[in-house]
Design an enzyme around this catalytic site. Structure first.
Site, PDB file in Angstrom:
ATOM      1  N   SER A  15      88.508   3.700  63.214  1.00  0.00           N
ATOM      2  CA  SER A  15      87.467   3.821  64.131  1.00  0.00           C
ATOM      3  C   SER A  15      87.959   3.946  65.608  1.00  0.00           C
ATOM      4  CB  SER A  15      86.671   2.595  64.166  1.00  0.00           C
ATOM      5  OG  SER A  15      85.669   2.431  65.392  1.00  0.00           O
ATOM      6  N   LYS A  66      75.192  -0.608  57.547  1.00  0.00           N
ATOM      7  CA  LYS A  66      74.220  -0.395  58.325  1.00  0.00           C
ATOM      8  C   LYS A  66      72.633  -0.863  57.867  1.00  0.00           C
ATOM      9  CE  LYS A  66      76.352   3.564  60.764  1.00  0.00           C
ATOM     10  NZ  LYS A  66      76.203   4.870  61.417  1.00  0.00           N
ATOM     11  N   ASP A 103      72.321   6.498  66.348  1.00  0.00           N
ATOM     12  CA  ASP A 103      72.992   7.613  65.591  1.00  0.00           C
ATOM     13  C   ASP A 103      72.325   8.963  65.813  1.00  0.00           C
ATOM     14  OD1 ASP A 103      75.411   6.277  64.802  1.00  0.00           O
ATOM     15  OD2 ASP A 103      74.353   5.864  62.940  1.00  0.00           O
TER      16      ASP A 103
END
Length: 278
Positions: A15, A66, A103
């Site tokens: 990340s 998620k 997103d």
């Protein structure tokens, strides 16, 4: 007291979120830090409880959590509900947890930053039928892009997603490859081509037509095999750095009320990954 924020996922070592958010904290002279935390599927419930108990001020959520995190939150907003996925958790003043999803909006902002509204009015092919495909297609539809067609290795998943997006349709991978020239915007949302995932191509790009916009959500590597081959067909290409930065900026604004500099951060992330922006 110094605040702290986090990103949870599995894997998490790749990340770039700590680089991005710590950069913005420094830029705005905020006493805060941002850390990556590896959380397995089995320990998600415990992790959320620990983040709450230890005073985390907010966190991002990446794969594979998620959707799985939703039952452990106190509320979710309309974007997260529509996408059935959360990528940003905000800790409210009363200590409750609210989930949202930046997103899709981040992708649309990145697309319009790169191409204005050139992609509007074009037929859209979305490759993949997971959480990223759902979020991006939801945001594209709301911003008046489309019509949208989904293709996926498992056509049943694509059919389920198409039912959630008005006027959407599906094609098998083989049919999508055959009809590729009919799409003016192609969005690749799977992990195929990512450095730590599966190498190769999600679809055969042979029939991509000139001037098609081909967009990846992958940012590491900066140029996947799909983007390289699309360029040879005369297509315009876009990697996932812009989406990554814009979705992060929306999360940062949710937590701090500050809109950070996305243009400079896109340059920083691109350079850190070994690329350059002309």
């Amino acid at each position: 007291m110094k605040k702290w924020y986090a990103v949870i996922g599995d894997p998490i070592h790749q990340s770039m979120s700590p680089t991005m958010h710590d950069g913005w904290f420094t830029e705005h002279d905020l006493q805060a830090t941002y850390i990556p935390i590896q959380v397995t599927k089995e320990s998600l419930s415990q992790a959320v409880a620990s983040l709450r108990a230890l005073g985390c001020s907010g966190w991002n959520v990446t794969v594979p959590h998620k959707s799985a995190i939703i039952p452990f939150l106190d509320e979710i907003d309309a974007s997260a509900e529509a996408m059935n996925a959360v990528n940003t958790v905000e800790v409210l003043k009363d200590g409750s947890l609210r989930g949202s999803n930046t997103d899709g909006q981040g992708f649309v902002q990145s697309l319009e930053e790169a191409y204005g509204e050139q992609a509007k009015g074009k037929e859209v092919l979305v490759i993949g039928a997971g959480g990223a495909a759902r979020g991006i297609s939801y945001a594209l539809h709301n911003a008046d892009y489309g019509p949208i067609t989904f293709t996926n290795r498992t056509i049943e998943k694509a059919n389920v997603l198409a039912e959630a997006i008005p006027n959407a349709s599906t094609l098998s991978l083989l049919d999508a490859e055959t009809e590729m020239a009919s799409f003016g915007l192609i969005v690749q949302t799977t992990s195929v081509g990512m450095n730590f995932a599966q190498a190769g191509l999600p679809v055969n790009p042979e029939n991509i037509k000139k001037n098609t916009i081909v967009a990846e959500i992958i940012y590491n590597p900066l140029e996947t095999q799909l983007l390289r081959e699309a360029k040879t067909k005369g297509a315009s290409t876009m990697n996932g750095v812009g989406m990554f930065v814009h979705q992060g900026a929306l999360a940062f604004e949710t937590w701090t009320g500050i809109k950070p500099d996305t243009e400079a951060m896109i340059r920083k992330i691109t350079e850190k990954l070994g690329g350059s922006i002309c």
